[in-house]
Design a protein around this motif. Structure first.
Motif, PDB file in Angstrom:
ATOM      1  N   PRO A  38     -39.756  23.107  68.089  1.00 33.54           N
ATOM      2  CA  PRO A  38     -38.981  23.814  67.070  1.00 33.54           C
ATOM      3  C   PRO A  38     -39.913  24.649  66.192  1.00 33.54           C
ATOM      4  O   PRO A  38     -41.012  24.231  65.843  1.00 33.54           O
ATOM      5  N   GLY A  39     -39.463  25.858  65.876  1.00 35.25           N
ATOM      6  CA  GLY A  39     -40.258  26.775  65.064  1.00 35.25           C
ATOM      7  C   GLY A  39     -41.057  27.773  65.879  1.00 35.25           C
ATOM      8  O   GLY A  39     -41.594  28.731  65.342  1.00 35.25           O
ATOM      9  N   THR A  40     -41.137  27.568  67.206  1.00 34.32           N
ATOM     10  CA  THR A  40     -41.875  28.486  68.070  1.00 34.32           C
ATOM     11  C   THR A  40     -41.057  29.758  68.288  1.00 34.32           C
ATOM     12  O   THR A  40     -39.843  29.702  68.461  1.00 34.32           O
ATOM     13  N   ILE A  41     -41.748  30.893  68.294  1.00 37.15           N
ATOM     14  CA  ILE A  41     -41.130  32.168  68.656  1.00 37.15           C
ATOM     15  C   ILE A  41     -41.438  32.412  70.127  1.00 37.15           C
ATOM     16  O   ILE A  41     -42.600  32.337  70.539  1.00 37.15           O
ATOM     17  N   LEU A  50     -36.002  38.077  71.600  1.00 37.50           N
ATOM     18  CA  LEU A  50     -36.899  37.151  70.915  1.00 37.50           C
ATOM     19  C   LEU A  50     -36.063  35.949  70.527  1.00 37.50           C
ATOM     20  O   LEU A  50     -34.941  36.095  70.024  1.00 37.50           O
ATOM     21  N   TYR A  51     -36.614  34.750  70.777  1.00 34.72           N
ATOM     22  CA  TYR A  51     -35.939  33.501  70.443  1.00 34.72           C
ATOM     23  C   TYR A  51     -36.780  32.726  69.447  1.00 34.72           C
ATOM     24  O   TYR A  51     -37.979  32.542  69.659  1.00 34.72           O
ATOM     25  N   LEU A  52     -36.160  32.279  68.376  1.00 37.70           N
ATOM     26  CA  LEU A  52     -36.790  31.340  67.456  1.00 37.70           C
ATOM     27  C   LEU A  52     -36.189  29.982  67.784  1.00 37.70           C
ATOM     28  O   LEU A  52     -34.984  29.759  67.575  1.00 37.70           O
ATOM     29  N   ILE A  53     -37.009  29.084  68.334  1.00 37.56           N
ATOM     30  CA  ILE A  53     -36.519  27.776  68.776  1.00 37.56           C
ATOM     31  C   ILE A  53     -36.183  26.925  67.554  1.00 37.56           C
ATOM     32  O   ILE A  53     -37.028  26.726  66.675  1.00 37.56           O
ATOM     33  N   THR A  76     -50.041  33.342  74.614  1.00 36.89           N
ATOM     34  CA  THR A  76     -49.695  32.559  73.429  1.00 36.89           C
ATOM     35  C   THR A  76     -50.643  32.937  72.301  1.00 36.89           C
ATOM     36  O   THR A  76     -51.853  33.049  72.509  1.00 36.89           O
ATOM     37  N   THR A  77     -50.091  33.134  71.124  1.00 36.48           N
ATOM     38  CA  THR A  77     -50.862  33.498  69.947  1.00 36.48           C
ATOM     39  C   THR A  77     -50.175  32.890  68.724  1.00 36.48           C
ATOM     40  O   THR A  77     -49.275  32.069  68.865  1.00 36.48           O
ATOM     41  N   GLN A  78     -50.600  33.283  67.552  1.00 38.28           N
ATOM     42  CA  GLN A  78     -49.982  32.808  66.306  1.00 38.28           C
ATOM     43  C   GLN A  78     -49.802  33.992  65.367  1.00 38.28           C
ATOM     44  O   GLN A  78     -50.502  34.997  65.463  1.00 38.28           O
ATOM     45  N   ARG A 159     -37.821  32.989  57.944  1.00 32.52           N
ATOM     46  CA  ARG A 159     -37.715  31.714  58.674  1.00 32.52           C
ATOM     47  C   ARG A 159     -39.055  31.154  59.141  1.00 32.52           C
ATOM     48  O   ARG A 159     -39.136  29.976  59.473  1.00 32.52           O
ATOM     49  N   VAL A 160     -40.093  32.002  59.245  1.00 33.73           N
ATOM     50  CA  VAL A 160     -41.358  31.547  59.831  1.00 33.73           C
ATOM     51  C   VAL A 160     -42.513  31.740  58.854  1.00 33.73           C
ATOM     52  O   VAL A 160     -42.383  32.431  57.847  1.00 33.73           O
ATOM     53  N   SER A 161     -43.647  31.132  59.191  1.00 34.78           N
ATOM     54  CA  SER A 161     -44.813  31.222  58.313  1.00 34.78           C
ATOM     55  C   SER A 161     -46.046  31.612  59.122  1.00 34.78           C
ATOM     56  O   SER A 161     -46.036  31.611  60.356  1.00 34.78           O
ATOM     57  N   ILE A 162     -47.111  31.928  58.395  1.00 39.32           N
ATOM     58  CA  ILE A 162     -48.395  32.182  59.035  1.00 39.32           C
ATOM     59  C   ILE A 162     -48.769  30.922  59.815  1.00 39.32           C
ATOM     60  O   ILE A 162     -48.588  29.806  59.338  1.00 39.32           O
ATOM     61  N   GLY A 163     -49.262  31.120  61.017  1.00 37.18           N
ATOM     62  CA  GLY A 163     -49.603  29.994  61.894  1.00 37.18           C
ATOM     63  C   GLY A 163     -48.531  29.674  62.915  1.00 37.18           C
ATOM     64  O   GLY A 163     -48.781  28.901  63.847  1.00 37.18           O
ATOM     65  N   THR A 164     -47.336  30.243  62.770  1.00 36.68           N
ATOM     66  CA  THR A 164     -46.268  30.009  63.739  1.00 36.68           C
ATOM     67  C   THR A 164     -46.735  30.434  65.129  1.00 36.68           C
ATOM     68  O   THR A 164     -47.319  31.502  65.292  1.00 36.68           O
ATOM     69  N   THR A 165     -46.478  29.592  66.122  1.00 37.77           N
ATOM     70  CA  THR A 165     -46.833  29.912  67.513  1.00 37.77           C
ATOM     71  C   THR A 165     -45.874  30.964  68.070  1.00 37.77           C
ATOM     72  O   THR A 165     -44.662  30.886  67.857  1.00 37.77           O
ATOM     73  N   VAL A 166     -46.444  31.948  68.761  1.00 37.20           N
ATOM     74  CA  VAL A 166     -45.683  33.010  69.413  1.00 37.20           C
ATOM     75  C   VAL A 166     -46.068  33.004  70.891  1.00 37.20           C
ATOM     76  O   VAL A 166     -47.245  33.110  71.225  1.00 37.20           O
TER      77      VAL A 166
END
Length: 170
Positions: A38-41, A50-53, A76-78, A159-166
């Motif tokens: 949850p929270g992964t883009i 684009l999906y935000l889980i 994969t990045t952030q 909905r997301v913050s710095i560090g969110t996995t993309v």
């Protein structure tokens, strides 16, 4: 119901449907993957979505513009930074292809391709950002950035913050 009322109701329904399609809002959809936390883009380039889980069974889905053929990437990045009304300096590749483009376009300018917000991605010159050209969303249009409608990037930004996995997949 009279024929006149039925025709009017059908006309209003078609008008509302067309308006909603032109102003598509993010929607919660079912997903069958427990692959992502949850929270992964997750950006699915082939779908231009684009999906935000949210959890194992749900995600918020947004339409996006993605890299042109030959400009796409996966991996994969952030999120490394978040910016409202960012100024934009074209990367070297864009400047090479479009030498007349200004070296810097101020934030808030209608010519700024970043729109109302941008979230930079670690390890490169890419971002998830808004656009002042909404007709480009849904296409293969960028140099590798993920382009969103301004209302959608505003929603995702909150909905997301710095560090969110993309995760970007083809």
């Amino acid at each position: 119901m009279s024929l006149r009322i039925a025709v009017a109701a059908a006309t209003i329904g078609v008008t509302l449907l067309a308006t909603n399609a032109a102003q598509a809002r993010p929607e919660v959809v079912g997903v069958r993957s427990s692959e992502y936390s949850p929270g992964t883009i997750v950006v699915k380039t082939s779908e231009r979505r684009l999906y935000l889980i949210l959890d194992d069974g749900h995600a918020v889905r947004y339409p996006v513009g993605v890299g042109k053929y030959g400009k796409q990437w996966s991996g994969t990045t952030q999120i490394s930074g978040k910016y409202r009304n960012p100024a934009w300096a074209p990367p070297a590749e864009v400047k090479r292809d479009k030498p007349d483009i200004p070296d810097l376009i101020p934030g808030g300018s209608p010519r700024n391709p970043m729109g109302v917000a941008a979230m930079t991605l670690a390890g490169g010159e890419y971002a998830i950002h808004g656009t002042n050209m909404p007709g480009s969303v849904g296409g293969f249009v960028s140099y590798g950035c993920i382009r969103m409608l301004n209302p959608d990037i505003t929603d995702l930004y909150e909905r997301v913050s710095i560090g969110t996995t993309v995760v970007v997949t083809r």
